[in-house]
Design a protein around this motif. Structure first.
Motif, mmCIF file in Angstrom:
data_model
loop_
_atom_site.group_PDB
_atom_site.id
_atom_site.type_symbol
_atom_site.label_atom_id
_atom_site.label_comp_id
_atom_site.label_asym_id
_atom_site.label_seq_id
_atom_site.Cartn_x
_atom_site.Cartn_y
_atom_site.Cartn_z
ATOM 1 N N ASN A 1 -9.498 3.065 2.283
ATOM 2 C CA ASN A 1 -8.208 3.135 1.591
ATOM 3 C C ASN A 1 -8.310 4.083 0.384
ATOM 4 O O ASN A 1 -7.365 4.815 0.074
ATOM 5 N N ASN B 1 -5.419 -3.416 -0.863
ATOM 6 C CA ASN B 1 -6.779 -3.972 -0.755
ATOM 7 C C ASN B 1 -6.850 -5.485 -0.528
ATOM 8 O O ASN B 1 -7.947 -6.043 -0.465
ATOM 9 N N ASN C 1 0.817 -1.209 0.000
ATOM 10 C CA ASN C 1 0.000 0.000 0.000
ATOM 11 C C ASN C 1 0.860 1.272 0.000
ATOM 12 O O ASN C 1 0.582 2.225 -0.727
ATOM 13 N N MET D 1 -2.829 -1.310 8.039
ATOM 14 C CA MET D 1 -3.364 -1.296 6.662
ATOM 15 C C MET D 1 -2.333 -0.772 5.659
ATOM 16 O O MET D 1 -2.330 -1.158 4.501
ATOM 17 N N GLU E 1 -12.811 -1.244 4.700
ATOM 18 C CA GLU E 1 -11.376 -0.920 4.626
ATOM 19 C C GLU E 1 -10.978 -0.502 3.214
ATOM 20 O O GLU E 1 -10.194 0.431 3.024
ATOM 21 N N LYS E 2 -11.528 -1.196 2.224
ATOM 22 C CA LYS E 2 -11.217 -0.831 0.825
ATOM 23 C C LYS E 2 -11.661 0.599 0.532
ATOM 24 O O LYS E 2 -10.938 1.364 -0.103
ATOM 25 N N ILE F 1 -7.348 5.384 10.104
ATOM 26 C CA ILE F 1 -6.889 4.202 9.370
ATOM 27 C C ILE F 1 -5.741 3.571 10.152
ATOM 28 O O ILE F 1 -4.771 4.244 10.507
#
Length: 251
Positions: free
Chosen positions: A156, A145, A97, A139, A152-153, A135
């Motif tokens: 993000n 993802n 990420n 993550m 969460e997606k 967040i």
């Protein structure tokens, strides 16, 4: 910020017309919402504006801060300040990420002739943004993802938006598949990014998202164009009475 005039578009493969003369102006600092029944062209509008393959614009124009975006490649539109939050964000296994976000931020900075952000500065900024959007730092370490819940997606995506600082944010049914708590968190993230220099176009089926992201203007889309515009009360009317009566009235 975003000005769309008489926009017509169709599927390249099928000669199927989907957008049939969309007229829309979104001012800087304003949040506009688009609602409408399935098949009315809402998501297609977001795809055409962001430059997704498979659609052909046959008539009309779309400008972002005065620049013609329909002539640009998708990455040029992004560098010019356009952001699309997807209805179904994809998983990218093997790409961290943090790496993804830093690459995206620096690609846009480079395209605008700005200096790229070094690792230390980037880390400082992303930690601040992630904290403000609630967040989890974990993550940031995971592949994009992969194994994320629906909420969460979507969060993000909001983090990507916060890092890229676009001028114009299009949210394509960001609330789909989210429970109430996840939707509130996403809405809080969007609200945190509202400012005088940024416009939002929120595409949704449901009033419930607009309870949290309070729009300045609500548009109803049907059969490929915007048929009615009004204030937030228009969304409540749809919630209470459905589209049928409203579309009959317009017809």
């Amino acid at each position: 910020m975003l000005e769309i005039k008489n926009l017509h578009a169709q599927l390249e493969e099928e000669d199927k017309k989907i957008l049939k003369g969309v007229e829309l102006t979104v001012e800087a600092g304003k949040v506009h919402a688009i609602m409408g029944p399935n098949g009315s062209g809402k998501s297609t509008l977001s795809y055409v504006l962001s430059g997704r393959d498979g659609y052909e614009v046959t008539e009309g124009s779309a400008t972002l801060a005065g620049d013609d975006i329909l002539e640009m490649e998708p990455e040029e539109r992004a560098a010019a300040g356009l952001f699309l939050a997807f209805q179904y964000p994809v998983e990218i296994p093997g790409v961290g990420n943090m790496t993804f976000l830093r690459t995206a931020v620096n690609a846009q900075r480079k395209a605008r002739g700005e200096e790229e952000m070094n690792a230390a500065d980037f880390l400082k900024v992303i930690r601040e943004k992630a904290k403000s959007l609630k967040i989890d730092a974990d993550m940031l370490k995971r592949p994009v993802n992969v194994g994320f819940s629906g909420g969460e997606k979507k969060r993000n995506e909001i983090l990507q938006m916060a890092m890229l600082e676009p001028k114009m944010c299009i949210l394509d049914e960001t609330d789909s598949g989210l429970d109430v708590d996840a939707m509130k968190l996403v809405a809080e993230g969007v609200n945190a990014l509202r400012n005088e220099g940024r416009g939002f176009l929120v595409i949704t089926h449901y009033q419930r998202l607009l309870d949290h992201i309070k729009p300045d203007v609500v548009h109803i889309m049907a059969n490929g164009k915007i048929v009615k515009s009004g204030g937030p009360e228009l969304a409540l009317e749809v919630e209470n009475n459905g589209y049928a009566g409203l579309l009959e009235e317009v017809a």
